[in-house]
Design a protein around this motif. Structure first.
Motif, PDB file in Angstrom:
ATOM      1  N   LEU A 123      11.469  55.713  33.792  1.00 12.17           N
ATOM      2  CA  LEU A 123      11.807  56.984  34.448  1.00 12.17           C
ATOM      3  C   LEU A 123      11.792  56.863  35.973  1.00 12.17           C
ATOM      4  O   LEU A 123      12.550  57.556  36.651  1.00 12.17           O
ATOM      5  N   VAL A 182      15.330  55.657  36.721  1.00 11.11           N
ATOM      6  CA  VAL A 182      16.410  56.602  36.385  1.00 11.11           C
ATOM      7  C   VAL A 182      16.319  57.856  37.256  1.00 11.11           C
ATOM      8  O   VAL A 182      17.340  58.407  37.668  1.00 11.11           O
ATOM      9  N   LEU A 183      15.095  58.307  37.552  1.00 10.34           N
ATOM     10  CA  LEU A 183      14.938  59.567  38.289  1.00 10.34           C
ATOM     11  C   LEU A 183      14.532  59.353  39.747  1.00 10.34           C
ATOM     12  O   LEU A 183      14.228  60.319  40.447  1.00 10.34           O
ATOM     13  N   MET A 209      17.416  55.732  24.557  1.00 12.53           N
ATOM     14  CA  MET A 209      18.234  56.385  25.587  1.00 12.53           C
ATOM     15  C   MET A 209      17.865  55.880  26.977  1.00 12.53           C
ATOM     16  O   MET A 209      18.737  55.641  27.811  1.00 12.53           O
ATOM     17  N   LEU A 210      16.568  55.686  27.211  1.00 11.75           N
ATOM     18  CA  LEU A 210      16.121  55.159  28.497  1.00 11.75           C
ATOM     19  C   LEU A 210      16.688  53.752  28.706  1.00 11.75           C
ATOM     20  O   LEU A 210      17.149  53.396  29.796  1.00 11.75           O
ATOM     21  N   TYR A 211      16.680  52.965  27.644  1.00 16.40           N
ATOM     22  CA  TYR A 211      17.252  51.618  27.671  1.00 16.40           C
ATOM     23  C   TYR A 211      18.736  51.660  28.058  1.00 16.40           C
ATOM     24  O   TYR A 211      19.188  50.915  28.932  1.00 16.40           O
ATOM     25  N   GLN A 212      19.473  52.561  27.431  1.00 10.82           N
ATOM     26  CA  GLN A 212      20.903  52.667  27.740  1.00 10.82           C
ATOM     27  C   GLN A 212      21.126  53.078  29.195  1.00 10.82           C
ATOM     28  O   GLN A 212      22.004  52.559  29.883  1.00 10.82           O
ATOM     29  N   GLN A 213      20.311  54.013  29.670  1.00 11.55           N
ATOM     30  CA  GLN A 213      20.463  54.465  31.059  1.00 11.55           C
ATOM     31  C   GLN A 213      20.138  53.330  32.030  1.00 11.55           C
ATOM     32  O   GLN A 213      20.833  53.129  33.030  1.00 11.55           O
ATOM     33  N   GLN A 233      20.335  50.097  31.440  1.00  4.69           N
ATOM     34  CA  GLN A 233      21.401  49.092  31.381  1.00  4.69           C
ATOM     35  C   GLN A 233      22.576  49.512  32.261  1.00  4.69           C
ATOM     36  O   GLN A 233      23.164  48.697  32.964  1.00  4.69           O
ATOM     37  N   PHE A 234      22.908  50.781  32.219  1.00  2.00           N
ATOM     38  CA  PHE A 234      24.006  51.282  33.048  1.00  2.00           C
ATOM     39  C   PHE A 234      23.699  51.074  34.534  1.00  2.00           C
ATOM     40  O   PHE A 234      24.523  50.560  35.288  1.00  2.00           O
ATOM     41  N   LEU A 235      22.490  51.465  34.949  1.00  2.29           N
ATOM     42  CA  LEU A 235      22.127  51.361  36.366  1.00  2.29           C
ATOM     43  C   LEU A 235      22.032  49.894  36.798  1.00  2.29           C
ATOM     44  O   LEU A 235      22.433  49.530  37.904  1.00  2.29           O
ATOM     45  N   ARG A 249      27.176  44.886  39.860  1.00  3.09           N
ATOM     46  CA  ARG A 249      28.525  45.001  40.408  1.00  3.09           C
ATOM     47  C   ARG A 249      28.473  45.004  41.929  1.00  3.09           C
ATOM     48  O   ARG A 249      29.245  44.321  42.595  1.00  3.09           O
TER      49      ARG A 249
END
Lengths: 320, 320
Positions: free
Chosen positions: A200, A203-204, A296-300, A302-304, A310
């Protein structure tokens, strides 16, 4: 006198390795980008327990140049674990022990595959420390290590004589250390804290105090902790409500803290998602247990993490 | 000729209200911060369907100064719904219809409580438009409205003659509009898109194309959509797999899009969390259905929204 190889001389390896050397042990440090600096200038430890400097250390830029050691301490970030199959075989002799001071789950099993005839011991570090410059470690708080022997499938194991000897070395170096008989329980217990706060915080964009001050996120932290409890339970490891309550209360009192994953994220570094989230999710799934919120935290994350990657690639291209 | 009151003259109200006035209808615009500007200079619409200007409009800064109208169109953000109990009673006459052009769930029921003897119609807008300056609306794409009559408990309702008349006015104003017999189904269907994309775009700082390009977040989007399907199912509204598949495929093809919630977040405005997340979660809970992933997204958004609020308060203090 036992010899120690420190694989990865950063916030953790630099700190514990320097303490061991200061206590008179024979320590060999593997470095990457800081090699030249540390070879010339040694290590500087700024610690709440007292600052000290080691003007000269055994520094190496390649594992092949190091002597085989009695204890090989893995202090790499788990994001570099792909290097282990090349590094480890050159560092061990027949009776070497591998001590894994990493976060998350699964590295001990990976190492047991690389070195099937060696003892592997897991160590959980409860420490706040950062590398603030090449060869310069800032130790802010805590420092205790919990040790547990690894055996096939993370079955519980008695405390071995070798673990007691390693513990004695660390104690002589003024590091609090406690051997335990159940590495997997200890790893799940640490994940109770690591999964919600590390995830968190990234993500936050938040420190621990902010997450605890908000009623929505403090509730979410507790829910995530209960999913870790569920996963541990699928391996017959009991994490009590009392333990979760203690972790929440402890974090509430803690000095505002930027987690290690947030520090990595802010520095544009790869995140330890696999060891801290991916493997625990896979462990749970292997026992038929779904952890939707951790998933869900894992997916978020991975995205970040991919977005950071990139940007890193783009800035490399820019420099070319 | 029917009279229209536009409550909230922004991206939505400014656009549709201006179209109605251009078509010759008698339109009255309620404004807040843009009142002086619009009273003096009117409205400017920059639209992919053709730009136009209304140099003079009926602008008001207080509802009490407006005439009661046949159709009262609610175009406020749901974050301002606390104003409705004061605004609405002064704007209606016995046969007025309230048309709710808002996102999320629940406003029609709120309004039916304020005005129990008036017809309430829900309208779902499929439009990309932004207010780019006071009285200046940029209409980027789409614009269709779906209408459904509200009845107690969101039961399905036949299309009323009044809905057909309102639809005729909008069509005369060159707005595509289609009445439907099941407002609640339409609202859940819209939430299939709004919940994942609005929520994740804010939490992950991402446009729709980025969310779809990453395998982890595109999977998460689909999981969130399935939770909306679950909630709709608890109200006997069927959202098909085919519908979810279409939403995903449609978003994949869409021009990179910053969601309305992300636009609000980037502007430091309050987020429409209650209407878009809180009420749908409560609806599901009322039928004994838990939506864990949407619940987590809700908690994360509440945290971020509170942080924005804190910053807003601090900057107010700074200015004093």
């Amino acid at each position: 006198m036992r010899t120690y190889a420190i694989v990865g001389t950063g916030a953790l390896g630099g700190f514990y390795g320097a303490k061991l050397q200061r206590a008179g042990l024979d320590v060999h440090f593997l470095l990457n980008s800081d090699y030249q600096h540390v070879k010339q200038s040694g290590l500087v430890i700024e610690s709440i327990d007292g600052d000290f400097t080691l003007p000269s250390v055994n520094a190496y830029d390649r594992a092949e140049r190091m002597p085989a050691c009695d204890v090989v301490v893995i202090c790499l970030k788990t994001t570099h674990n792909r290097l282990l199959p090349n590094i480890l075989p050159t560092l061990v002799k027949p009776n070497s022990v591998i001590l894994v001071l990493q976060n998350g789950l699964g590295t001990e099993a990976e190492i047991a595959q690389i070195l099937p005839h060696h003892s592997v011991v897991g160590g959980l570090c409860f420490i706040c420390s950062n590398k603030v410059a090449p060869g310069r470690i800032h130790h802010l708080d805590y420092g205790e290590i919990k040790l547990g022997a690894y055996a096939d499938g993370y079955q519980a194991m008695p405390i071995t004589p070798m673990m007691a000897e390693i513990a004695a070395d660390f104690r002589a170096a003024d590091v609090a250390i406690s051997p335990c008989a159940d590495l997997l329980l200890a790893r799940w217990q640490k994940l109770v804290w690591n999964i919600p706060y590390n995830g968190l915080s990234v993500v936050l964009d938040a420190t621990t105090d902010r997450l605890m001050a908000d009623p929505h996120t403090s509730a979410l932290v507790a829910q995530l902790m209960h999913e870790v409890k569920l996963a541990a339970g699928a391996y017959d490891r009991d994490i009590s409500e009392e333990f979760i309550h203690q972790m929440l209360a402890y974090t509430l009192k803690m000095t505002p803290y930027r987690t290690s994953m947030k520090i990595d994220y802010d520095a544009g570094k790869p995140l330890e998602i696999a060891a801290m989230f991916g493997t625990p999710l896979q462990f749970a799934r292997d026992r038929g247990v779904e952890l939707p919120l951790i998933g869900m935290l894992y997916q978020q994350l991975q995205f970040l993490n991919a977005a950071t990657e990139r940007r890193r690639e783009n800035s490399t291209v820019d420099r070319v």
